[in-house]
Scaffold this motif. Sequence first.
Motif, PDB file in Angstrom:
ATOM      1  N   ILE A 133       0.589  -0.766  -0.100  1.00 22.75           N
ATOM      2  CA  ILE A 133      -0.167  -0.061  -0.314  1.00 22.75           C
ATOM      3  C   ILE A 133       0.897   1.159   0.033  1.00 22.75           C
ATOM      4  CG2 ILE A 133      -1.517   0.946   1.211  1.00 22.75           C
ATOM      5  CD1 ILE A 133      -2.897  -0.930   2.543  1.00 22.75           C
ATOM      6  N   PHE A 134       1.095   1.817  -1.023  1.00 26.82           N
ATOM      7  CA  PHE A 134       1.328   3.145  -1.360  1.00 26.82           C
ATOM      8  C   PHE A 134       1.368   4.583  -0.896  1.00 26.82           C
ATOM      9  CE2 PHE A 134       3.153   0.306  -4.412  1.00 26.82           C
ATOM     10  CZ  PHE A 134       4.016   0.101  -4.263  1.00 26.82           C
ATOM     11  N   VAL A 135       1.715   5.208   0.347  1.00 25.11           N
ATOM     12  CA  VAL A 135       0.747   6.066   1.259  1.00 25.11           C
ATOM     13  C   VAL A 135       2.173   7.670   0.731  1.00 25.11           C
ATOM     14  CG1 VAL A 135      -0.344   7.294   3.325  1.00 25.11           C
ATOM     15  CG2 VAL A 135      -0.852   4.968   2.759  1.00 25.11           C
ATOM     16  N   HIS A 136       1.694   9.016   0.497  1.00 23.12           N
ATOM     17  CA  HIS A 136       2.006  10.253   0.372  1.00 23.12           C
ATOM     18  C   HIS A 136       1.734  10.667   2.723  1.00 23.12           C
ATOM     19  CE1 HIS A 136       4.162  14.070   0.606  1.00 23.12           C
ATOM     20  NE2 HIS A 136       4.005  13.516  -0.263  1.00 23.12           N
ATOM     21  N   LEU A 137       2.756  10.549   3.311  1.00 23.04           N
ATOM     22  CA  LEU A 137       2.905  11.013   4.356  1.00 23.04           C
ATOM     23  C   LEU A 137       3.095  12.669   4.241  1.00 23.04           C
ATOM     24  CD1 LEU A 137       4.511   9.051   6.068  1.00 23.04           C
ATOM     25  CD2 LEU A 137       2.284   8.418   5.666  1.00 23.04           C
ATOM     26  N   GLY A 138       2.572  13.941   4.583  1.00 22.38           N
ATOM     27  CA  GLY A 138       2.773  15.338   4.533  1.00 22.38           C
ATOM     28  C   GLY A 138       3.174  15.333   6.085  1.00 22.38           C
ATOM     29  N   ARG A 139       3.215  17.120   6.098  1.00 21.82           N
ATOM     30  CA  ARG A 139       3.979  17.779   6.606  1.00 21.82           C
ATOM     31  C   ARG A 139       3.472  17.696   7.839  1.00 21.82           C
ATOM     32  NH1 ARG A 139       9.036  20.051   6.942  1.00 21.82           N
ATOM     33  NH2 ARG A 139       8.061  20.924   8.769  1.00 21.82           N
ATOM     34  N   GLY A 140       1.281  18.205   7.413  1.00 23.30           N
ATOM     35  CA  GLY A 140       0.847  18.181   8.842  1.00 23.30           C
ATOM     36  C   GLY A 140       0.552  16.677   9.519  1.00 23.30           C
ATOM     37  N   LEU A 141       1.602  16.344   9.454  1.00 23.47           N
ATOM     38  CA  LEU A 141       0.907  14.290  10.313  1.00 23.47           C
ATOM     39  C   LEU A 141       2.211  14.501  11.669  1.00 23.47           C
ATOM     40  CD1 LEU A 141      -0.265  12.621   7.482  1.00 23.47           C
ATOM     41  CD2 LEU A 141      -1.878  13.430   8.550  1.00 23.47           C
ATOM     42  N   CYS A 142       2.808  15.663  11.753  1.00 22.26           N
ATOM     43  CA  CYS A 142       4.075  15.517  12.509  1.00 22.26           C
ATOM     44  C   CYS A 142       3.477  15.241  14.000  1.00 22.26           C
ATOM     45  CB  CYS A 142       5.462  16.239  12.187  1.00 22.26           C
ATOM     46  SG  CYS A 142       5.510  16.292  10.440  1.00 22.26           S
ATOM     47  N   GLY A 143       4.932  15.013  14.810  1.00 22.43           N
ATOM     48  CA  GLY A 143       4.548  15.217  16.312  1.00 22.43           C
ATOM     49  C   GLY A 143       5.256  16.223  16.724  1.00 22.43           C
ATOM     50  N   HIS A 144       6.620  15.447  16.348  1.00 18.92           N
ATOM     51  CA  HIS A 144       8.463  16.272  16.401  1.00 18.92           C
ATOM     52  C   HIS A 144       8.637  16.813  14.744  1.00 18.92           C
ATOM     53  CE1 HIS A 144      10.017  14.836  20.031  1.00 18.92           C
ATOM     54  NE2 HIS A 144       9.994  13.640  19.371  1.00 18.92           N
ATOM     55  N   ASP A 145       8.320  18.485  14.628  1.00 18.83           N
ATOM     56  CA  ASP A 145       8.443  18.667  13.228  1.00 18.83           C
ATOM     57  C   ASP A 145       9.691  18.393  12.236  1.00 18.83           C
ATOM     58  OD1 ASP A 145       7.143  20.406  11.286  1.00 18.83           O
ATOM     59  OD2 ASP A 145       8.947  22.265  12.033  1.00 18.83           O
ATOM     60  N   GLY A 146       8.725  18.116  11.473  1.00 19.61           N
ATOM     61  CA  GLY A 146       9.397  16.656  10.355  1.00 19.61           C
ATOM     62  C   GLY A 146       9.606  15.587  10.460  1.00 19.61           C
ATOM     63  N   ILE A 147       8.863  14.934  11.807  1.00 17.80           N
ATOM     64  CA  ILE A 147       9.150  13.552  11.914  1.00 17.80           C
ATOM     65  C   ILE A 147       7.402  13.685  11.943  1.00 17.80           C
ATOM     66  CG2 ILE A 147       9.739  11.658  13.803  1.00 17.80           C
ATOM     67  CD1 ILE A 147      12.088  12.984  12.045  1.00 17.80           C
ATOM     68  N   VAL A 148       7.133  12.472  11.104  1.00 23.93           N
ATOM     69  CA  VAL A 148       5.207  12.249  11.231  1.00 23.93           C
ATOM     70  C   VAL A 148       4.838  11.361  12.347  1.00 23.93           C
ATOM     71  CG1 VAL A 148       3.397  10.230  10.564  1.00 23.93           C
ATOM     72  CG2 VAL A 148       5.688  11.383   8.965  1.00 23.93           C
ATOM     73  N   HIS A 149       4.179  11.556  12.924  1.00 24.84           N
ATOM     74  CA  HIS A 149       3.591  10.998  14.420  1.00 24.84           C
ATOM     75  C   HIS A 149       3.369   9.665  14.471  1.00 24.84           C
ATOM     76  CE1 HIS A 149       0.959  10.671  18.137  1.00 24.84           C
ATOM     77  NE2 HIS A 149       1.113  12.086  18.345  1.00 24.84           N
ATOM     78  N   GLY A 150       3.561   8.981  15.453  1.00 23.08           N
ATOM     79  CA  GLY A 150       3.805   7.388  15.542  1.00 23.08           C
ATOM     80  C   GLY A 150       2.183   7.461  15.673  1.00 23.08           C
ATOM     81  N   GLY A 151       1.672   8.009  16.077  1.00 26.06           N
ATOM     82  CA  GLY A 151       0.237   7.067  16.709  1.00 26.06           C
ATOM     83  C   GLY A 151      -0.188   8.145  15.192  1.00 26.06           C
TER      84      GLY A 151
END
Length: 237
Positions: free
Chosen positions: A106-124
């Motif tokens: 499954i191919f997914v694009h992850l944007g900057r609005g999904l972060c916990g730490h800025d620039g790093i995608v939230h684990g949740g």
Amino acid sequence: MPSERSFPPPLYPLSSPRPAPPPPDPASPASIAYTAALEDELQSLPFLTAHRAREDAAEWYETRPHAAIPPEIRANKLTSGALAGPGRLALLPLARVKKDESEALIFVHLGRGLCGHDGIVHGGMLATLLDESLGRNAIINLPAQIGVTAHLGLRYRAPTRADQFVVIRTSLVSQTGRKAAVKGTVETLDGTVLVEADALFVQPKYAKLLSASVVRQHMGEPPKEPVLLAEGEGKVK
């Protein structure tokens, strides 16, 4: 002196992330153009095009989960509603699934609005995507094709950078009665494992009260195989 290629060091984005604007209005012309360009990029990903060209390509089918959900219903879905749009989940996922439903990419694009730490995608966020992706692989193998999450175990192996495509690999481990066990990973396109997961999905006893056809529609159904008619059948006289 370090080469230009070695800068910034891997931990630099964690301590000094580059500023990013908030997600834009999805209806703006710039957002529409951005989403179209991102779709073009998805379709031309070397990983995806290579998989489509494999010798066993005929054993796989392609689908877009959530695409068949009516917009008024999708608006209240988490990943295809509240979190959808440029800067977040700009595209609906693209799934390549083995026809025996044993595994999927499954191919997914992850944007900057999904972060916990800025620039790093939230684990949740990654947990949510794994729950949906593993759930699809499990539920489609259950007798009534309806199931709920009984267990989801995660092991985070590396930070997941935002503004990139990732591939979620899932595979069926076992299916017995009303239970299906699955496992999967979130990986970069070059194969770096970011998250490992295992899960158990159970078909509830109230499954007969729910519509399996609606669930399949939400997950992304396999394309209908053409029906071959014998010569002379199906003709209007």
